[in-house]
Design a protein around this motif. Structure first.
Motif, PDB file in Angstrom:
ATOM      1  N   VAL A 286      -3.496   6.894  67.559  1.00 57.92           N
ATOM      2  CA  VAL A 286      -3.069   8.289  67.697  1.00 57.92           C
ATOM      3  C   VAL A 286      -1.556   8.390  67.892  1.00 57.92           C
ATOM      4  O   VAL A 286      -0.866   9.134  67.207  1.00 57.92           O
ATOM      5  CB  VAL A 286      -3.843   8.970  68.850  1.00 57.92           C
ATOM      6  CG1 VAL A 286      -3.350  10.405  69.051  1.00 57.92           C
ATOM      7  CG2 VAL A 286      -5.342   8.974  68.533  1.00 57.92           C
TER       8      VAL A 286
ATOM      9  N   ARG B  96     -20.919  11.752  67.168  1.00 58.03           N
ATOM     10  CA  ARG B  96     -19.949  10.663  67.065  1.00 58.03           C
ATOM     11  C   ARG B  96     -18.618  11.099  66.481  1.00 58.03           C
ATOM     12  O   ARG B  96     -17.598  10.478  66.729  1.00 58.03           O
ATOM     13  CB  ARG B  96     -20.550   9.526  66.208  1.00 58.03           C
ATOM     14  CG  ARG B  96     -21.797   8.913  66.854  1.00 58.03           C
ATOM     15  CD  ARG B  96     -22.465   7.925  65.929  1.00 58.03           C
ATOM     16  NE  ARG B  96     -22.874   8.564  64.690  1.00 58.03           N
ATOM     17  CZ  ARG B  96     -23.065   7.926  63.542  1.00 58.03           C
ATOM     18  NH1 ARG B  96     -22.871   6.634  63.477  1.00 58.03           N
ATOM     19  NH2 ARG B  96     -23.433   8.582  62.456  1.00 58.03           N
ATOM     20  N   THR B  97     -18.621  12.181  65.719  1.00 56.80           N
ATOM     21  CA  THR B  97     -17.370  12.584  65.045  1.00 56.80           C
ATOM     22  C   THR B  97     -16.251  12.905  66.035  1.00 56.80           C
ATOM     23  O   THR B  97     -15.139  12.373  65.904  1.00 56.80           O
ATOM     24  CB  THR B  97     -17.640  13.764  64.084  1.00 56.80           C
ATOM     25  OG1 THR B  97     -18.726  13.373  63.251  1.00 56.80           O
ATOM     26  CG2 THR B  97     -16.437  14.079  63.243  1.00 56.80           C
ATOM     27  N   PRO B  98     -16.486  13.757  67.044  1.00 53.74           N
ATOM     28  CA  PRO B  98     -15.385  14.001  67.994  1.00 53.74           C
ATOM     29  C   PRO B  98     -14.969  12.744  68.766  1.00 53.74           C
ATOM     30  O   PRO B  98     -13.792  12.567  69.082  1.00 53.74           O
ATOM     31  CB  PRO B  98     -15.942  15.067  68.943  1.00 53.74           C
ATOM     32  CG  PRO B  98     -17.393  15.129  68.713  1.00 53.74           C
ATOM     33  CD  PRO B  98     -17.651  14.612  67.345  1.00 53.74           C
TER      34      PRO B  98
ATOM     35  N   LEU C 101     -14.914   9.795  67.589  1.00 49.70           N
ATOM     36  CA  LEU C 101     -14.094   9.024  66.658  1.00 49.70           C
ATOM     37  C   LEU C 101     -12.683   9.601  66.553  1.00 49.70           C
ATOM     38  O   LEU C 101     -11.685   8.873  66.642  1.00 49.70           O
ATOM     39  CB  LEU C 101     -14.786   9.100  65.295  1.00 49.70           C
ATOM     40  CG  LEU C 101     -14.371   8.141  64.231  1.00 49.70           C
ATOM     41  CD1 LEU C 101     -14.985   6.809  64.529  1.00 49.70           C
ATOM     42  CD2 LEU C 101     -14.889   8.623  62.884  1.00 49.70           C
ATOM     43  N   HIS C 102     -12.612  10.925  66.413  1.00 49.11           N
ATOM     44  CA  HIS C 102     -11.304  11.556  66.215  1.00 49.11           C
ATOM     45  C   HIS C 102     -10.433  11.471  67.465  1.00 49.11           C
ATOM     46  O   HIS C 102      -9.230  11.272  67.366  1.00 49.11           O
ATOM     47  CB  HIS C 102     -11.475  13.000  65.759  1.00 49.11           C
ATOM     48  CG  HIS C 102     -11.891  13.093  64.325  1.00 49.11           C
ATOM     49  ND1 HIS C 102     -11.135  12.569  63.303  1.00 49.11           N
ATOM     50  CD2 HIS C 102     -12.997  13.596  63.740  1.00 49.11           C
ATOM     51  CE1 HIS C 102     -11.753  12.762  62.156  1.00 49.11           C
ATOM     52  NE2 HIS C 102     -12.898  13.369  62.394  1.00 49.11           N
ATOM     53  N   SER C 103     -11.054  11.612  68.633  1.00 43.29           N
ATOM     54  CA  SER C 103     -10.247  11.567  69.856  1.00 43.29           C
ATOM     55  C   SER C 103      -9.683  10.168  70.086  1.00 43.29           C
ATOM     56  O   SER C 103      -8.656   9.999  70.715  1.00 43.29           O
ATOM     57  CB  SER C 103     -11.093  11.986  71.059  1.00 43.29           C
ATOM     58  OG  SER C 103     -12.123  11.045  71.248  1.00 43.29           O
ATOM     59  N   THR C 104     -10.347   9.174  69.548  1.00 46.54           N
ATOM     60  CA  THR C 104      -9.926   7.789  69.814  1.00 46.54           C
ATOM     61  C   THR C 104      -9.076   7.214  68.679  1.00 46.54           C
ATOM     62  O   THR C 104      -8.086   6.543  68.930  1.00 46.54           O
ATOM     63  CB  THR C 104     -11.175   6.891  69.996  1.00 46.54           C
ATOM     64  OG1 THR C 104     -12.074   7.558  70.863  1.00 46.54           O
ATOM     65  CG2 THR C 104     -10.806   5.550  70.585  1.00 46.54           C
TER      66      THR C 104
ATOM     67  N   GLY D  86      -8.114   9.093  65.691  1.00 43.17           N
ATOM     68  CA  GLY D  86      -7.493  10.050  64.792  1.00 43.17           C
ATOM     69  C   GLY D  86      -8.144   9.935  63.421  1.00 43.17           C
ATOM     70  O   GLY D  86      -9.372   9.925  63.308  1.00 43.17           O
ATOM     71  N   ALA D  87      -7.309   9.805  62.392  1.00 42.40           N
ATOM     72  CA  ALA D  87      -7.856   9.713  61.034  1.00 42.40           C
ATOM     73  C   ALA D  87      -8.089   8.265  60.618  1.00 42.40           C
ATOM     74  O   ALA D  87      -8.422   8.006  59.458  1.00 42.40           O
ATOM     75  CB  ALA D  87      -6.874  10.375  60.070  1.00 42.40           C
TER      76      ALA D  87
ATOM     77  N   ARG E 191     -13.695   5.185  60.314  1.00 39.30           N
ATOM     78  CA  ARG E 191     -14.816   5.878  59.673  1.00 39.30           C
ATOM     79  C   ARG E 191     -16.034   5.724  60.571  1.00 39.30           C
ATOM     80  O   ARG E 191     -16.119   4.765  61.344  1.00 39.30           O
ATOM     81  CB  ARG E 191     -15.133   5.216  58.340  1.00 39.30           C
ATOM     82  CG  ARG E 191     -14.130   5.541  57.267  1.00 39.30           C
ATOM     83  CD  ARG E 191     -14.734   5.145  55.927  1.00 39.30           C
ATOM     84  NE  ARG E 191     -13.683   4.784  54.999  1.00 39.30           N
ATOM     85  CZ  ARG E 191     -13.872   3.974  53.974  1.00 39.30           C
ATOM     86  NH1 ARG E 191     -15.051   3.420  53.786  1.00 39.30           N
ATOM     87  NH2 ARG E 191     -12.891   3.699  53.148  1.00 39.30           N
TER      88      ARG E 191
ATOM     89  N   ALA F  17     -18.090   3.355  65.086  1.00 40.70           N
ATOM     90  CA  ALA F  17     -16.896   3.467  64.246  1.00 40.70           C
ATOM     91  C   ALA F  17     -16.546   2.143  63.617  1.00 40.70           C
ATOM     92  O   ALA F  17     -16.836   1.072  64.162  1.00 40.70           O
ATOM     93  CB  ALA F  17     -15.721   3.932  65.090  1.00 40.70           C
TER      94      ALA F  17
END
Lengths: 324, 549
Positions: free
Chosen positions: B257, B314-316, B318-321, B323-324, B327, B502
């Motif tokens: 991040v 799992r999506t949030p 993944l994003h909080s940890t 970012g982009a 997968r 992830a």
């Protein structure tokens, strides 16, 4: 005096012995197997783990391990690192002591040299704008966490202004044929930021102690008498007043001396300084008992030795506490 | 005296002066890599940790290497390394001809004897159970002469060639065959390994740095980066600062991040991402906490495991940890695996469905304390997390909160590395927050997700013979490969032995003066010997230093 000194040395040795016993058993009481990491991280076979367990004596009862440790200690052998086998603990400590002493010694020198001098200036100019601002600045520094200040200094001095290196004790790519001067300058450039970080966050203590001690002495009758005798203010200050502030300052120095060897874990981590602090931290992480014992003994030895030195210092500085 | 002691380590550091020296050609130079974990045993059979693998791949070659696409089942895509060529006698027999130019760093030729000795060492389950499992279909390795090796397999299968070439990096038999296996990790050879790759060992300063030098007689071509220095810095800030102030040229563990924005503003650095073989997952212990003789009182129920999986969005996480830069994972298959596109989606996020499922299995919150119970046992589980992993520490409280919403109490047990490892190996966990760098071939799945892996890395003791059979079918098949792998992954998913979270990317920052920088997910630096320095952008350490011979 000799009997007092002997008694004090014996007391220190006993304290050290008790510390060793406690350290040994407390470390082994902590959860975590020093060899478990080898299974997960290095793919060392169970067969080899068993051999290593035997080699380090970890398959023996705790009391036998202690006996072996004491026997080794009496021979001056602290054993071999589990994590960095086959490095001897004494070699690892010997490699880490110079960087630690260098950083700790520099900090001690700055704190007791510059800090004492500033404390004296503050006491002399008590209540002035200089005194008030320095007090504020010093307390702000004292209240600042060293790891934060270290990161801020790196962000500006190293990364923005490119004046000094951000980490390491030396440049690992220094040309092979670099001379003494180049190496000394390189070392100095790497030393400035960690030393400054530790000094700025701790110098206030020395300044405040020095200021308070001097102000107390300034109020005493013999200072008034010295001034009445027509001595210069400089002579009154350094010859009569300052010398009598040495006892509290020696106490402070005694408390501070262990920093010489303990280093500062956070500052060593941020600056990747190869000192004892990071060695101890890695040894704790890896449960490397021999290295952990070595560093812990060094630290407790330094604390006890500093206390002993401070006691001797009192007797030199103040004849009133000298044993008869 | 003091000055002498202070200078001693410096003199040691720089004291090994080159006996001979020569000026570097214009595109040659030095590279400094900063890593968080010290590559302390970068020698085949002792690997396991990523930094060890990366250095080992600079020192030791394989018979052949998978091609760029990493289609491990495609024999034709492999590139020669120690083996100059290979032929198939039949579906079970592979014949490798070693490159006569291949030499150990001590000057001795690489022979068939080295290859045979190394295979036999690594196939021994007592020495290397994980590799032995991967090489279980290999029946014999024989030397026909000094330069020809014959590998015979028990069965024909799609990844046979990969198994024949990837798992074993030959060691110099003339130096190691007298070292007893149980003393190998602590032998002098491991302290100063002799390899056959593009780089040779110079020195290691324990806990501080490792230096390699380009092998100027490397038979595939002389490396242009003559000197590789690997700096160890335990602190993440120190690692980043060493890169940003120019002390290091490469940093491969950028924080996902906060890292990229810091690199973006620096014209001297380039940022690259690379799919990895890493997977993060919540591993369910199939056996009771610390007692492998009994099934786990809660997690042995597949419906409970499924409910936990359905309750996690799992999506949030993944994003909080990440970012982009990650997968979603749905199976023990990472984004760099050729099978990653074959993995069906895992259980959909459905907290209402999860609650219903738990109620159906008798887990009901009767006392209204927010935690479900069954027969007086609360639905409470310990989640072991290693304290040194930032991603896992970020995700654990989010997992705890999401599962709290369906009436599951998660106690986060934050542990130091050795304690976490010890508990994991002894089965002292309910859920373990695990992370694995998987084998480049999907066949590596057997290590942790098969009955046979229970004596090795399958610490959760997951075992389902019918899943084993489907995995075996996928591994063994030479036709319908994709369909068989899809079926195998789906069968494993149905059992929910873990919640796969992830598969992150490698975030890599490198100085812009290097040319030809390509990275390989399975072996990050294996092409480094082909990298070079832009002659117009050399810096002091590329040009003024002299090269140790």
């Amino acid at each position: 005096m000799t009997r007092w000194l002997l008694r004090r040395v014996v007391q220190a040795a006993l304290t050290f012995a008790v510390a060793i016993v406690l350290l040994f058993f407390l470390m082994r009481a902590a959860p975590g197997d020093p060899l478990s990491r080898l299974v997960g991280e290095r793919n060392v076979s169970e067969q080899e783990i068993a051999v290593l367990r035997a080699r380090f004596g970890l398959d023996q009862p705790l009391l036998s391990q202690f006996q072996a440790f004491v026997a080794g200690l009496l021979r001056g052998d602290l054993g071999v690192s589990i994590e960095q086998y086959p490095e001897k603990v004494t070699s690892l400590l010997a490699a880490r002591i110079p960087p630690t002493l260098l950083l700790g010694g520099t900090v001690l020198l700055i704190n007791f040299g510059v800090g004492s001098w500033l404390g004296v200036r503050q006491a002399v100019r008590r209540g002035s704008r200089f005194d008030r601002w320095l007090t504020r600045l010093a307390l702000a520094g004292y209240a600042t966490p060293s790891f934060w200040l270290g990161l801020v200094l790196v962000a500006f001095v190293s990364l923005r202004w490119r004046l000094l290196p951000a980490a390491q004790m030396t440049d690992p790519l220094l040309p092979l044929d670099a001379g003494f001067g180049t190496r000394a300058v390189d070392l100095l450039r790497h030393l400035i930021l960690p030393a400054l970080t530790l000094s700025l966050t701790s110098m206030a203590l020395v300044m405040r102690h020095q200021r308070a001690a001097l102000l107390t002495v300034f109020r005493l009758d013999y200072i008034t008498a010295a001034r009445a005798r027509g001595l210069t203010e400089r002579r009154v200050l350094w010859r009569h007043a300052w010398r009598n502030t040495l006892v509290p300052m020696i106490t402070l120095l005694g408390l501070w001396l262990p920093i010489l060897v303990t280093g500062s874990l956070f500052v060593e981590a941020i600056f990747n300084w190869p000192g004892l602090g990071s060695l101890a931290a890695n040894a704790i992480n890896a449960r490397d008992y021999p290295v952990l014992m070595g560093t812990a003994m060094l630290v407790s030895g330094a604390v006890i030795f500093a206390g002993l030195l401070a006691d001797i210092g009192y007797t030199v500085a103040d004849p009133r506490v000298r044993p008869t | 005296m003091i000055a002498g002691r202070l200078l001693a380590p410096l003199l040691m550091l720089f004291g090994a002066a080159a006996a001979e020296a020569r000026q570097r050609p214009p595109d040659h130079g030095t590279i400094v890599i900063v890593v968080g974990r010290e590559p302390s045993t970068p020698v085949p059979t002792l690997l396991g940790q990523k930094s060890n693998n990366d250095v080992s791949d600079l020192l030791f070659l394989r018979l052949a290497h998978p091609g760029r696409g990493l289609i491990t089942a495609d024999e034709k895509s492999f590139e020669p390394e120690l083996a100059r060529s290979w032929t198939r006698r039949d579906s079970l027999t592979l014949v490798f001809d070693l490159d006569p130019r291949a030499r150990w760093h001590d000057g001795r030729p690489v022979t068939a004897r080295d290859v045979v000795w190394s295979f036999n060492r690594m196939r021994d389950p007592a020495i290397d159970p994980a590799n032995a499992l991967l090489l279980r279909y290999l029946s014999s390795v024989t030397a026909v002469n000094d330069s020809r090796v014959v590998l015979t397999f028990r069965k024909s299968y799609s990844e046979q060639f990969f198994d024949a070439t990837y798992h074993v990096q030959p060691l110099p038999a003339h130096l190691v065959d007298t070292i007893p296996p149980e003393r190998f990790a602590t032998s002098a050879f491991v302290q100063s390994p002799v390899g056959n790759g593009p780089y040779r060992w110079v020195r290691r300063e324990a806990g501080r740095s490792l230096e390699l030098a380009g092998n100027q007689t490397f038979f595939l071509g002389s490396p242009k980066l003559d000197r590789v220095v690997i700096l160890t810095a335990g602190d993440a800030d120190a690692q980043m600062n060493l890169l940003l102030d120019g002390s290091a040229d490469v940093y491969e563990a950028l924080p996902p991040v906060s890292g990229p924005p810091r690199i973006a503003g620096n014209p001297a650095l380039r940022f690259q991402t690379q799919p990895s073989f890493g997977v993060l997952f919540l591993l369910f212990n199939q056996r009771a906490y610390g007692d492998r003789s009994r099934p786990h009182p809660i997690l042995s129920d597949r419906d409970v495991r499924l409910a936990l999986a359905m309750a996690l969005d799992r999506t949030p996480l993944l994003h909080s940890t990440f970012g982009a830069f990650a997968r979603l994972a749905n199976a023990p298959s990472a984004q760099a695996h050729w099978t990653s596109t074959l993995v069906p989606n895992g259980p959909a996020y459905d907290p209402a469905g999860a609650r219903t499922l738990l109620e159906r299995r008798g887990w009901i919150d009767r006392d209204g304390d927010g935690v479900r119970e069954k027969d007086g046992v609360p639905l409470s589980l310990r989640l072991n997390v290693v304290a040194s992993s930032s991603p896992r520490l970020i995700m654990a409280p989010q997992v705890q909160e999401q599962l709290r919403r369906i009436g599951v109490r998660i106690e986060i047990v934050r542990l130091e590395g050795p304690v976490w490892n010890g508990r994991r190996n002894k089965g002292e966990f309910d859920i373990d927050f695990s992370s694995s760098v998987l084998d480049p071939s999907p066949t590596g799945i057997v290590q942790s997700w098969s009955c046979a892996g229970r004596s090795g890395t399958n610490v959760a003791q997951y075992c389902n013979p019918s899943v084993d059979s489907l995995i075996e079918t996928a591994i063994s098949s030479t036709r319908d490969l994709e369909r068989n792998w899809r079926t195998a992954y789906a069968s494993l998913q149905r059992d929910v032995p873990a919640i796969w979270l992830a598969t992150p990317s490698v975030l890599f920052a490198v100085h812009t003066r290097y040319r030809g920088v390509t990275l390989r997910p399975e072996s990050l630096y294996s092409t480094m010997w082909r990298w070079s320095v832009d002659p117009t952008r050399r810096i002091a350490r590329d040009g003024t230093s002299q090269l140790a011979q």
